[in-house]
Design a protein around this motif. Sequence first.
Motif, PDB file in Angstrom:
ATOM      1  N   LEU A  89       0.929  -1.049   0.080  1.00 48.48           N
ATOM      2  CA  LEU A  89       0.085   0.115   0.024  1.00 48.48           C
ATOM      3  C   LEU A  89       0.837   1.121  -0.004  1.00 48.48           C
ATOM      4  N   VAL A 112      -3.621  -0.512  -4.702  1.00 49.43           N
ATOM      5  CA  VAL A 112      -4.871  -1.458  -4.232  1.00 49.43           C
ATOM      6  C   VAL A 112      -5.094  -2.640  -5.073  1.00 49.43           C
ATOM      7  N   PHE A 115      -2.671  -4.697  -3.073  1.00 48.53           N
ATOM      8  CA  PHE A 115      -3.148  -5.133  -1.673  1.00 48.53           C
ATOM      9  C   PHE A 115      -4.069  -6.196  -1.699  1.00 48.53           C
TER      10      PHE A 115
END
Length: 150
Positions: A89, A112, A115
Amino acid sequence: MQHKLIIIMNTAAVVLFTLIGVLFTDRGSEVIMLLKCFALLRLVSGGLHLESSMGCAIVTAGTATLLSIINANTTWTISLTAISMLIVLKYAPSGIENQSRIPERFYPLLPVISFIIVASNLWFLSSMAAIAFFVQALTLVINEHFMKRG
């Protein structure tokens, strides 16, 4: 065309060197999992790039072979996954410019996506995926703090 040929040769070298390593460790399925997870996350997160393709192939195959002999319990798997989630992140993408075909307009989405890829291991609880994601996440930190010039 030359770039694609280098990628194919690098991939073939990683596979060849890894197969040699597997002859000594008998951990083929673990190495395959490590390499797949490492490559998937690297595709969207970037990371450290070595100067030579052969050096990259040797380091990648050697590292995957050595890491495949580690057995992480559930606590370590969750811990490594969580730490990796935080790292990607903060640092993804790193060093992806001129290395990826992903258009720059999508770069804000890459942390994102990284992640989510790493977080998926909270469902699977694969120790090999946790180790691969953690090592790949560390290449982001190394690239950002030790390799970037300026």
